[in-house]
Design an enzyme around this catalytic site. Structure first.
Site, PDB file in Angstrom:
ATOM      1  N   LYS A 162       0.762  -1.166  -0.194  1.00 30.02           N
ATOM      2  CA  LYS A 162      -0.121   0.281  -0.143  1.00 30.02           C
ATOM      3  C   LYS A 162       1.014   1.310  -0.010  1.00 30.02           C
ATOM      4  CE  LYS A 162       0.172   1.576   4.452  1.00 30.02           C
ATOM      5  NZ  LYS A 162       0.074   2.822   5.112  1.00 30.02           N
ATOM      6  N   LYS A 196      -1.463  -9.779  11.392  1.00 28.61           N
ATOM      7  CA  LYS A 196      -1.324  -9.845  12.812  1.00 28.61           C
ATOM      8  C   LYS A 196      -2.417 -10.904  13.453  1.00 28.61           C
ATOM      9  CE  LYS A 196      -0.069  -4.903  13.574  1.00 28.61           C
ATOM     10  NZ  LYS A 196       1.344  -5.314  13.842  1.00 28.61           N
ATOM     11  N   HIS A 254      -5.661  -0.141   6.522  1.00 31.77           N
ATOM     12  CA  HIS A 254      -5.832  -0.966   7.771  1.00 31.77           C
ATOM     13  C   HIS A 254      -6.954  -0.795   8.640  1.00 31.77           C
ATOM     14  CE1 HIS A 254      -1.637  -1.045   6.834  1.00 31.77           C
ATOM     15  NE2 HIS A 254      -1.205   0.063   7.394  1.00 31.77           N
TER      16      HIS A 254
END
Length: 502
Positions: A162, A196, A254
């Site tokens: 990104k 994550k 995000h």
């Protein structure tokens, strides 16, 4: 003793023979994230038996110098003080190709290096370079016939970083350009937040536990807060950040991904297309931000104190224009047009130079409809709260009411905590480890699809256009070390709510 929580884990798949080509191999991302992630995958025996890395960049560098860069990056970012058996073996598989990214000769030399690596079944092409050169690289790769496998059963995949575009028209143009030479199944748009552990666990938490999904709706949930706070300023990224700001840098990618995982409907199966279809439904259901007056607050930090140190304001940072209107803080109120979430606001805030580095999702439930303890316990009942800590302490916490010890009926909120590190007794893998391995395995579940990217930009672009029209006149400020501007607090107060204290 063996950890009983690890019993019964199935054997994890290993990719076919793979060559990883990193464009931008001399850059910061490669040193900080990619090379240490490869080392950790090698330590965990997750890389294929035949694996090689070819670095590509403009910098003059030999194969040996690239291997030394690998060891240096492990020393600095992976706490590997000296080469061990794993790093030494992996370093032998590193090679380097120097050249300008628009030079056709570079791609001929790359093809020769791939042949020298033994023509692996798979080639993973990682674009760790500015998005402005994605098109050039793809076109040159296609001209050199490096976007198609040489034989049946082989594959070619591309990972792009990104930001994927800077607004809706640029994202659409970039998608069209890439689709001219690559199939959508070959394009992996990376978002390291999705790698994550805690973010991935949202799917398991919601859909593998029968106790949560029945209350995951407007009847029981009052509102949701998503916070991504940083204590650092712009650091050495001013050239990028001046053209991006908090909205483009954090919200569009995000935080929209995190929001989609919280609000999505259950997929019919845990497959890439089913999961990504349901995430897209969420983005398409968000009401236009400009239709809800007062739902967007932007601000810029001024000089202040963070963690006991005095720091300059954003406009005093190196390489930042003294009249800059770049947003370093954004707070949003999002409303979803869906049966599940009608009437439940989602609040998002992100910013730099805030008091604490943290990323968390806080789901606040409605209070009980009747306070039956009010005569014996004057203490007001706190709302139940479910908090997902994304970083730095990965885990999940639940707040509920309990009776205080003693002869009187007194209530107080208590927290029940789950932490990955203590529960499983092993280190949580870095996001790039998971994402690199998934790309080698051909699993795009944790990667963004083209329609999700465009849908997210469709929400954000009108806001940027409105900001551009208003100029600096509507840009509030906040002191570094504070939790944002007063306008963000006022937005919550107007709804009868307030930001969670972190």
């Amino acid at each position: 003793m063996a950890n009983p929580l690890l019993d019964g884990l199935r054997i994890e798949p290993t990719p076919e023979s793979t060559a990883l080509v990193i464009f931008g191999a001399s850059g910061d991302l490669t040193r900080r994230k990619l090379l240490p992630a490869l080392y950790q995958l090698a330590r965990g025996q997750r890389l294929p038996a035949r694996f090689s890395v070819i670095g590509v960049a403009r910098s003059e560098m030999s194969d040996e110098q690239f291997r030394q860069q690998f060891h240096d990056s492990l020393k600095e970012f992976a706490a590997v003080a000296r080469p061990d058996d794993v790093s030494t073996a992996l370093a032998r598989e590193l090679a380097y190709v120097q050249g300008e990214l628009d030079d056709p000769g570079l791609y001929d030399r790359l093809a020769a290096k791939l042949k020298a690596a033994g023509a692996p079944e798979g080639v993973l092409l990682y674009f760790a370079v500015p998005p402005s050169v994605y098109g050039t690289i793809v076109e040159r790769l296609a001209a050199a016939k490096l976007t198609s496998p040489e034989r049946d059963g082989g594959w070619r995949r591309v990972i792009v970083e990104k930001p994927f575009g800077t607004d809706l028209p640029s994202a659409q143009a970039l998608n069209r350009l890439m689709h001219e030479h690559l199939d959508e199944s070959q394009i992996f748009r990376i978002d390291h937040y999705l790698g994550k552990e805690t973010v991935q666990n949202l799917l398991v938490f919601r859909f593998a536990n029968g106790m949560f999904e029945p209350v995951w709706n407007r009847r029981y949930i009052d509102h949701v807060q998503i916070t991504a706070a940083e204590t650092v300023g712009v650091e050495r990224r001013a050239s990028y950040y001046e053209g991006a700001g908090a909205m483009r840098d954090m919200v569009q990618n995000h935080l929209m991904q995190v929001l989609a995982l919280i609000a999505m409907e259950p997929p019919i199966a845990f497959s890439a297309e089913n999961v990504r279809d349901r995430k897209l439904d969420v983005i398409m259901s968000i009401q236009p931000l400009l239709d809800d007056p007062g739902s967007v607050v932007r601000a810029q930090y001024r000089a202040g104190w963070v963690n006991g140190a005095e720091v300059p304001g954003y406009r005093e940072e190196p390489d930042v224009a003294p009249t800059s209107t770049t947003d370093t803080y954004v707070a949003l109120r999002l409303r979803l047009d869906s049966w599940r979430w009608a009437g439940v606001p989602f609040y998002i805030r992100t910013g730099k130079r805030l008091p604490k580095r943290t990323t968390e999702i806080a789901i606040q439930f409605r209070r009980p409809p009747l306070h039956i303890f009010k005569r014996v316990s004057p203490t007001a009942i706190a709302s139940n709260l479910l908090v997902v800590n994304v970083q730095p302490d990965e885990g999940i916490s639940v707040r509920f009411e309990a009776k205080l010890p003693g002869t009187r009926m007194q209530l107080a909120p208590v927290m029940m905590n789950f932490r990955y590190g203590s529960a499983f007794g092993r280190a949580v893998p870095e996001a790039y480890e998971t994402l690199l391995l998934d790309a080698m395995l051909g699993d795009p579940t944790l990667y963004a699809r083209h329609d999700f990217v465009e849908g997210s930009w469709a929400l954000i672009t009108p806001v940027h256009e409105a900001w551009a029209a208003s100029g600096a006149s509507a840009l509030p400020t906040y002191e570094a070390g504070e939790w944002g501007p007063a306008e963000a607090d006022a937005m919550m107060a107007a709804d009868g709510r307030r930001w969670r204290t972190l």
